[in-house]
Design a protein around this motif. Structure first.
Motif, mmCIF file in Angstrom:
data_model
loop_
_atom_site.group_PDB
_atom_site.id
_atom_site.type_symbol
_atom_site.label_atom_id
_atom_site.label_comp_id
_atom_site.label_asym_id
_atom_site.label_seq_id
_atom_site.Cartn_x
_atom_site.Cartn_y
_atom_site.Cartn_z
ATOM 1 N N TYR A 50 7.869 1.267 -2.032
ATOM 2 C CA TYR A 50 8.874 0.349 -1.506
ATOM 3 C C TYR A 50 10.041 0.271 -2.488
ATOM 4 N N LYS A 72 0.819 -1.218 0.000
ATOM 5 C CA LYS A 72 0.000 0.000 0.000
ATOM 6 C C LYS A 72 0.852 1.268 0.000
ATOM 7 N N GLU A 73 2.128 1.117 0.316
ATOM 8 C CA GLU A 73 3.060 2.245 0.392
ATOM 9 C C GLU A 73 4.218 2.004 -0.578
ATOM 10 N N ARG A 79 6.120 3.139 -6.609
ATOM 11 C CA ARG A 79 4.778 3.223 -6.016
ATOM 12 C C ARG A 79 4.138 1.848 -6.131
#
Length: 179
Positions: free
Chosen positions: A16, A13-14, A29
């Motif tokens: 990395y 979701k974030e 993203r």
């Protein structure tokens, strides 16, 4: 009773980091279906457009030295995959480490530099594989409605395997390629 297949919703979701060959690290993203499909369609659309212009460009003596022979469907498919990787990378990459410009200085993330990075086959292949891996893992977990390999329908349980065959199958003939 057999357990029904399920999907675990564990997609990132974030943003990395991905570690690629040659010491390249990409800060990306999270992948969404919209990002993936837009990149896939853009790659195919651009490849087909260039293929349509290939013959005209060759006929008038234009420079086609950097292009594969786009009269061949396999070459168009390969070119499409390159353009897909470039489009996906442009949509995904927020920052990077280990990417240098022609002078040896750290390269800024730009459309041109991203496209150039994806020209390196080992990097492009690793990027697409690693970046899409979380989505592939969800499909591999056993979604009973995942698309069939040929993309024509959903794969599900084979409930007709034990059905008796009363009519022999139609004979198979080889397709004659168009002339």
């Amino acid at each position: 009773m057999k357990a029904r297949p399920m999907i675990r919703l564990c997609l990132p979701k974030e943003p990395y980091w991905l570690d690629l060959p040659f010491g390249v690290r990409l800060h990306v993203r999270p992948l969404t279906t919209a990002i993936y499909e837009a990149a896939r369609i853009k790659g195919w659309r651009k490849a087909r457009a260039v293929a349509r212009e290939f013959a005209d460009l060759k006929a008038v003596g234009g420079d086609i030295s950097g292009l594969p022979d786009l009269r061949d469907d396999d070459a168009v498919a390969g070119f499409s995959q390159l353009l897909f990787a470039q489009s996906l990378a442009r949509a995904a990459i927020l920052d990077w480490e280990g990417v240098l410009d022609a002078e040896g200085d750290p390269a800024a993330v730009s459309d041109t530099h991203v496209a150039d990075l994806m020209l390196i086959q080992g990097v492009a292949e690793a990027f697409v594989g690693l970046y899409t891996a979380p989505h592939e893992a969800v499909v591999a977990e056993g979604n009973a409605s995942r698309p069939a390999a040929d993309g024509t329908s959903a794969v599900g349980l084979d409930i007709a395997a034990s059905a008796a065959t009363t009519v022999p199958p139609a004979p198979v003939t080889e397709a004659v390629p168009p002339t």
